[in-house]
Structure formats: structure tokens, C-alpha cells
Motif scaffolding. Structure first.
Motif, short mmCIF file in Angstrom:
data_model
loop_
_atom_site.label_atom_id
_atom_site.label_comp_id
_atom_site.label_asym_id
_atom_site.label_seq_id
_atom_site.Cartn_x
_atom_site.Cartn_y
_atom_site.Cartn_z
N UNK A 129 10.51 9.68 -4.65
CA UNK A 129 11.41 10.51 -3.81
C UNK A 129 11.28 9.92 -2.58
N UNK A 130 12.29 10.21 -1.76
CA UNK A 130 12.39 9.61 -0.48
C UNK A 130 11.13 9.88 0.42
N UNK A 131 10.62 11.36 0.35
CA UNK A 131 9.39 11.74 1.20
C UNK A 131 8.23 10.89 0.94
N UNK A 132 8.25 10.29 -0.37
CA UNK A 132 6.87 9.62 -0.68
C UNK A 132 7.27 8.14 -0.06
N UNK A 133 8.42 7.83 -0.25
CA UNK A 133 8.83 6.41 0.26
C UNK A 133 8.39 6.27 1.74
N UNK A 134 8.77 7.44 2.62
CA UNK A 134 8.61 7.70 3.82
C UNK A 134 7.25 7.86 4.21
N UNK A 135 6.34 8.44 3.57
CA UNK A 135 5.10 8.50 3.73
C UNK A 135 4.14 7.08 3.31
N UNK A 136 4.74 6.31 2.37
CA UNK A 136 4.34 4.95 2.12
C UNK A 136 4.66 3.96 3.28
N UNK A 137 6.00 4.15 3.86
CA UNK A 137 6.20 3.38 5.01
C UNK A 137 5.60 3.53 6.23
N UNK A 138 5.16 4.82 6.29
CA UNK A 138 4.57 5.09 7.64
C UNK A 138 2.91 4.48 7.64
N UNK A 139 2.57 4.58 6.40
CA UNK A 139 0.96 3.85 6.31
C UNK A 139 1.44 2.33 6.33
N UNK A 140 2.36 1.80 5.96
CA UNK A 140 2.66 0.27 6.16
C UNK A 140 2.62 -0.12 7.62
N UNK A 141 3.46 0.90 8.48
CA UNK A 141 3.83 0.53 9.74
C UNK A 141 2.55 0.56 10.66
N UNK A 142 1.84 1.68 10.18
CA UNK A 142 0.44 1.82 10.92
C UNK A 142 -0.60 0.48 10.67
N UNK A 143 -0.53 -0.11 9.38
CA UNK A 143 -1.24 -1.30 8.99
C UNK A 143 -0.62 -2.55 9.68
N UNK A 144 0.75 -2.31 10.41
CA UNK A 144 1.38 -3.14 10.99
C UNK A 144 1.89 -4.43 9.81
N UNK A 145 2.13 -4.00 8.46
CA UNK A 145 2.82 -4.61 7.49
C UNK A 145 4.15 -4.54 7.43
N UNK A 146 4.58 -3.59 8.09
CA UNK A 146 6.17 -3.73 7.90
C UNK A 146 6.46 -3.13 9.42
N UNK A 147 7.67 -3.34 9.86
CA UNK A 147 8.28 -2.93 11.18
C UNK A 147 9.30 -2.20 11.01
N UNK A 148 10.00 -1.35 11.62
CA UNK A 148 11.13 -0.61 11.41
C UNK A 148 11.94 -0.50 12.81
#
Length: 52
Positions: A19-38
Motif C-alpha cells: 500500500x502507498x501508506x506503507x511505502x511512504x513509511x518505508x521511504x521516510x525511514x530511508x530518508x532519515x537514514x540518508x539512504x534516499x533523498x526525495x
């Protein structure tokens, strides 16, 4: 328009069947860990993705 290495979040969501909400939560964690940027465009795009 996307730069090299960027992906649309909506396209990523099509490839990862969660689900989109789950993806958003995962991306948020990846952003905090500086693994992805948006960045915000008319659509959200991922500007940095870990090398595979």
C-alpha cells in the motif's frame, strides 16, 4: 522531468506491491537514514537510491 538515477514514487509503488501508506513509511525511514533523498515536483521523485 527526472534526472539520471531518479524514479517516480508512483512507479516504485507499482513495482513493490505494498500500500502507498506503507511505502511512504518505508521511504521516510530511508530518508532519515540518508539512504534516499526525495524532491518535490508535480510528483514526488526519489533522487538518490542505494546502488544494487
Amino acid at each position: 522531468m527526472l534526472n539520471d538515477g531518479e524514479r517516480w514514487v508512483l512507479e516504485l509503488n507499482k513495482q513493490i506491491a505494498i500500500p502507498q501508506s506503507s511505502l511512504s513509511q518505508h521511504l521516510s525511514q530511508l530518508r532519515r537514514g540518508k539512504l534516499v533523498a526525495t524532491r518535490l515536483t508535480r510528483k514526488l521523485s526519489i533522487t538518490r537510491w542505494p546502488a544494487q
